[in-house]
Design an enzyme around this catalytic site. Structure first.
Site, short mmCIF file in Angstrom:
data_model
loop_
_atom_site.label_atom_id
_atom_site.label_comp_id
_atom_site.label_asym_id
_atom_site.label_seq_id
_atom_site.Cartn_x
_atom_site.Cartn_y
_atom_site.Cartn_z
N GLU A 127 0.81 -1.23 0.00
CA GLU A 127 0.00 0.00 0.00
C GLU A 127 0.84 1.28 0.00
O GLU A 127 0.88 2.00 1.01
CB GLU A 127 -0.94 0.01 1.21
CG GLU A 127 -1.94 -1.12 1.17
CD GLU A 127 -2.89 -1.10 2.34
OE1 GLU A 127 -2.57 -0.47 3.36
OE2 GLU A 127 -3.96 -1.72 2.23
N GLU A 150 -6.57 -8.14 -0.32
CA GLU A 150 -6.91 -8.19 1.10
C GLU A 150 -8.37 -7.81 1.29
O GLU A 150 -8.84 -6.84 0.70
CB GLU A 150 -6.11 -7.14 1.90
CG GLU A 150 -4.68 -7.43 2.13
CD GLU A 150 -4.04 -6.31 2.97
OE1 GLU A 150 -4.74 -5.66 3.76
OE2 GLU A 150 -2.83 -6.08 2.81
C1 GAL Z 1 -4.24 -3.14 5.12
C2 GAL Z 1 -2.78 -3.51 5.29
C3 GAL Z 1 -2.62 -4.73 6.16
C4 GAL Z 1 -3.44 -4.59 7.40
C5 GAL Z 1 -4.86 -4.30 7.03
C6 GAL Z 1 -5.76 -4.11 8.20
O1 GAL Z 1 -4.46 -1.88 4.65
O2 GAL Z 1 -2.19 -3.76 4.05
O3 GAL Z 1 -1.26 -4.87 6.47
O4 GAL Z 1 -2.92 -3.56 8.17
O5 GAL Z 1 -4.92 -3.11 6.31
O6 GAL Z 1 -7.08 -3.79 7.80
#
Ligand code: GAL
Length: 662
Positions: free
Chosen positions: A155, A308
Site C-alpha cells: 500500500e 486483502e
Molecule cells: C491493510 C494492510 C494490512 C493490514 C490491514 C488491516 O491496509 O495492508 O497490512 O494492516 O490493512 O485492515
C-alpha cells in the site's frame, strides 16, 4: 522480453487465501496451518509482507533459511506463494543507520520507528535498501516452484515533507515546468507575494500560516504519485531481472488517494487492491462493488485481484463492525463478479500480539471451531468450484469519469464550499447506478469513451481544454453525457476557466454557461420546479441552446435553469447544477438509463439483489447473483449453478449463485 506467467494458469483456477505470517508462530501452529489451509481450500498465501527485520537482521546480512522452509512447506501442501518485498516496514537498525530516511510531517516533526511505514520514499538510502532487498529476494526465489506472484511493498501511501522530498520535488518541478518563470506563472505566485527567485526557495507544501498555494499543493500530489511509481518500478525491475512471475503492488482503495491509480494500473502486471468497507449491510455490498469496479477499470478491464479483505472488518467510524453470517462469501463473490481472479484476506491467522492483534482473520483467536472459520471454509469451497470463469472479464456500457487531478484539486484550500469533496460525489454516482442494477466502469476523462452509451462526470472540478474537448467530441458523436455541478471550473494548472464555467468545449456540448456559484447554507434545502429537492450548491446559469428540464424556485435564482439537456451533434449533454436528494438523483439516473436503453443485468429484481456477468473471449458467460436481502428471489430462467453443481431456480435470502448462462 520475458513472457509473464498468468496467476490463474499457475493456480489452475481462482485464488483463495491471505496474508500468511508464520514467523509469528511456531511449529505446532504451522502443522495446524497446513491442515486448516487444506480444509479451507487455500491455494495462495501472501508471505513476507512485514518481514524485513527477519530477512535482513543487520545491514547487508540476509537470513533466508526460515523463508526457505516456509516456502517448501507451502509448496509441499500445494499452496502457491505471493511473495512480498518487505519494504513497507524497515527494521529499527535502518533508522539508526539512516536517520535522514525517516519521514517528516508537514509541521516538521521527524517520525521514528515503532510502527510501520517509517521511511521517506524520496530518501536515497531507503530507495537503495528497498532495491537491494527486492533484488536479493528475486535472485533467491525468482524461479521457486511455489512462487506465483510478486507483491511489491504494501500500500504505497505515506507522504513526507523532508529535505530529500524537497530536493526530489524541485527536480520534478524543473522537468514539469522547465523554468522558474513557468512555475511562478503556473502557481500564480504573484498572489500573496509568493514569487520565487531561486529553486532553493521552492518547498513541499509544509505547514504554513494561511491557505496553501493550490498549485503547489496539487503539483506536490502529482509529484508524490510519480515518486511512488518510480519506487515501485525500481523494485519491479529488480525482480524482473530474475523472475518470470507477475509483479504487482496492493493498492489501497478507496480512501487513500495519494496515488494516480491509472498510472499504477499501467505499470503492474495485474491490478491488486485491498478493500475494507466503511459501513455495514447493503452499504458494504455497494462499497465492495465500487472498489471492485475501480480496480477493474484501473487495469483497463483486465482481470485483477482482491489482495486483502477482512473476515469481519467493516471500519465504521470509531469501531470495527463484524460481518453478518453469509457476508464473507457475498463480499468474496462481489469482487469475483466484477473481475477479480480470486479473493485473499488479511490475514490467515489472527495475531496474538502486536499492533493488529484485534484485527479479524481467517482463523480467529478462538481457533477453527468458530463461525468465522466455518464461513471461510465455505467461501474457499465455493471459490474452488469457480475455475471456469478464470480469465473472463466484465463489460459495462456506462462509465463514471474518474481523475486523480480532479480529486486532488478538490482538496485545495479556499474552495467556495467544504462540500465539494470528490470521493463522496464519485461514490454517490456509482451507488445510484449500482442501486439501478447496471454495471459500471470508471474511465479517465481523456480516454476514448465511444464504447459507452452513458457517461457521468461528478465533480470533475479540474478539466483541461483538451480533455473538455474529448468530452465534447463524445457527445457530438452520439454519446450521452451528464455533467454535475462544480465540474470544469479550473484547468490543469488550477487556473479558473474564464468567461463562464465550465471549460469552453464543454459549454458547447452542454449548451449552457455558468455565471456564478451560489453554495447553499448547511441546513438549506431547496425545491426545483419539477418537485425535486437539492442541497449544498446552486449556480446561476444561462442556457445557450440547451433545454431547461428543471428550474430553481428560490431567491435570486428563481426561474433560472437548474437541470438542462442539450442536443449536440448526434448526442446529448445534460447538466445538473446542484446536488439533488438521493431519491431525486436516482430518478434522474433512471431517466438517463431509460433514454440510453441501458437496463439492469437482471431485470425485475429488488435493489438488494446484485447481478454481474463475466464473459470469456470465446463467448461463454457466467452471471453471479448475490442476494443481500432477506427474501428468497426466483430467477427468471433456471440455470446451472457452479457453486452447488445443480440447477438453480432461486437464490435464498443472503445467498449467492454463479450461473452458467447458455
Ligand atoms: C491493510 C494492510 C494490512 C493490514 C490491514 C488491516 O491496509 O495492508 O497490512 O494492516 O490493512 O485492515
Amino acid at each position: 522480453m520475458t513472457t509473464i506467467r498468468h496467476l490463474t494458469d499457475q493456480l489452475g483456477g481462482l485464488a483463495f487465501g491471505g496474508d500468511y505470517n508464520p514467523e509469528q508462530w511456531d511449529e505446532p501452529v504451522w502443522k495446524e496451518d497446513d491442515e486448516l489451509m487444506r480444509r479451507a481450500r487455500v491455494n495462495l498465501a501472501t508471505v513476507g509482507v512485514f518481514s524485513w527485520s527477519l530477512l535482513e537482521p543487520e545491514p547487508g546480512r540476509y537470513d533466508f533459511a526460515w523463508l526457505d522452509a516456509h516456502l517448501e512447506r507451502l509448496h509441499a501442501g500445494g499452496i502457491a506463494v505471493d511473495l512480498a518485498t518487505p519494504t513497507a516496514s524497515p527494521p529499527p537498525w535502518f533508522t539508526l543507520v539512516h536517520p535522514d530516511a525517516l519521514p517528516v510531517t508537514p509541521e516538521g516533526t521527524r517520525l521514528t520507528h515503532g510502527s510501520r511505514d517509517t521511511y521517506c520514499l524520496a530518501a536515497p538510502a531507503y530507495r537503495a535498501a528497498a532495491r537491494r532487498v527486492a533484488g536479493a529476494l528475486a535472485e533467491r526465489y525468482g524461479h521457486h516452484p511455489a512462487l506465483a506472484l510478486w507483491h511489491v511493498h504494501n500500500e504505497y501511501a505515506t507522504l513526507c515533507w523532508c529535505e530529500h522530498t524537497a530536493a526530489a520535488f524541485r527536480n520534478w518541478l524543473r522537468a514539469r515546468h522547465g523554468s522558474l518563470d513557468a512555475l511562478n506563472e503556473a502557481w500564480g505566485t504573484t498572489f500573496w507575494s509568493q514569487r520565487y527567485t531561486s529553486w532553493e526557495q521552492v518547498l513541499p507544501p509544509r505547514a504554513t500560516q494561511w491557505h496553501k498555494n493550490p498549485g503547489q499543493a496539487l503539483d506536490f500530489r502529482r509529484f508524490w504519485s510519480d515518486e511512488a511509481l518510480a519506487a515501485y518500478r525500481e523494485q519491479r525491475d529488480a525482480i524482473r531481472a530474475h523472475s518470470d512471475r507477475p509483479v504487482t503492488t496492493n493498492l489501497m482503495l478507496p480512501h487513500y488517494q495519494n496515488l494516480d491509480l491509472w498510472a499504477f494500473g499501467r505499470e503492474v502486471d495485474m491490478v491488486a487492491i485491498d478493500h475494507y468497507p466503511d459501513a455495514p449491510g447493503l452499504d458494504a455490498a455497494a462499497d465492495t462493488a465500487f472498489a471492485a469496479d475501480r480496480a477493474r477499470s484501473f487495469g483497463g478491464g483486465r482481470p485483477w485481484l482482491l489482495m486483502e479483505q477482512g473476515t469481519s472488518t467493516v471500519y465504521a467510524g470509531d469501531r470495527v463492525l463484524g460481518k453478518e453470517p453469509g457476508e464473507i462469501l457475498r463480499h468474496t463473490l462481489g469482487h469475483i463478479a466484477r473481475g477479480s481472479e480470486g479473493a485473499l484476506f488479511f490475514q490467515w491467522r489472527q495475531s496474538r500480539a502486536g499492533a493488529e492483534q484485534w484485527h479479524s482473520a481467517m482463523v480467529p483467536h478462538a481457533g477453527p471451531d468458530s463461525r468465522i472459520f466455518r464461513e471461510v471454509t465455505a467461501a474457499g469451497e465455493a471459490v474452488a468450484r469457480l475455475g471456469e470463469p478464470a480469465g473472463s472479464t466484465v463489460t459495462a456500457r456506462i462509465a463514471v469519469l474518474h481523475d486523480s487531478d480532479a480529486w486532488w484539486a478538490l482538496e485545495s484550500d479556499g474552495l467556495p464550499s467544504a462540500e465539494l469533496a470528490y470521493h463522496p460525489a464519485l461514490r454517490r454516482a456509482h451507488r445510484a447506478l449500482w442501486d439501478a442494477g447496471v454495471t459500471v466502469d470508471f474511465a479517465h476523462p481523456s480516454t476514448d469513451l465511444t464504447s459507452y452509451q452513458l457517461v457521468i462526470a461528478p465533480a470533475l472540478f479540474l478539466l483541461s481544454d483538451a480533455t473538455a474537448d474529448n468530452l465534447r467530441r463524445y457527445v457530438r458523436d452520439g454519446g450521452t453525457l451528464l455533467v454535475q455541478h462544480a465540474s470544469g471550473m479550473v484547468d490543469e494548472r488550477l487556473h479558473a476557466h474564464l468567461g463562464g464555467y465550465p471549460a469552453a468545449p464543454l459549454r458547447q456540448a452542454l449548451g449552457i454557461r455558468v455565471e456564478e456559484h451560489r453554495p447553499l447554507g448547511q441546513d438549506e434545502r431547496i425545491e426545483l420546479s419539477d418537485g425535486s429537492h437539492a442541497t449544498a450548491w446552486s449556480e446561476a446559469l444561462h442556457t445557450e441552446g440547451a433545454q431547461t428540464l428543471a428550474a430553481y424556485t428560490h431567491g435570486m435564482l428563481s426561474g433560472s435553469p437548474a437541470l438542462t439537456r442539450h442536443r449536440f451533434g448526434s448526442g446529448q449533454g445534460w447538466y445538473l447544477s446542484t446536488r439533488l436528494d438521493d431519491t431525486d438523483y436516482a430518478a434522474l439516473i433512471a431517466r438517463l438509463l431509460d433514454e440510453t436503453g441501458v437496463g439492469p443485468e437482471l431485470p425485475g429484481m429488488p435493489q438488494s439483489v446484485e447481478a454481474v456477468t463475466r464473459r470469456a473471449p470465446d463467448g461463454r458467460r457466467w452471471q453471479i447473483v448475490l442476494n443481500h436481502g432477506s427474501q428468497t428471489v426466483s430467477l427468471p430462467e433456471p440455470a446451472h449453478d457452479l457453486i452447488t453443481g445443480a440447477t438453480a431456480h432461486r437464490v435464498p435470502a443472503g445467498g449467492c449463485a454463479v450461473l452458467r448462462l447458455a
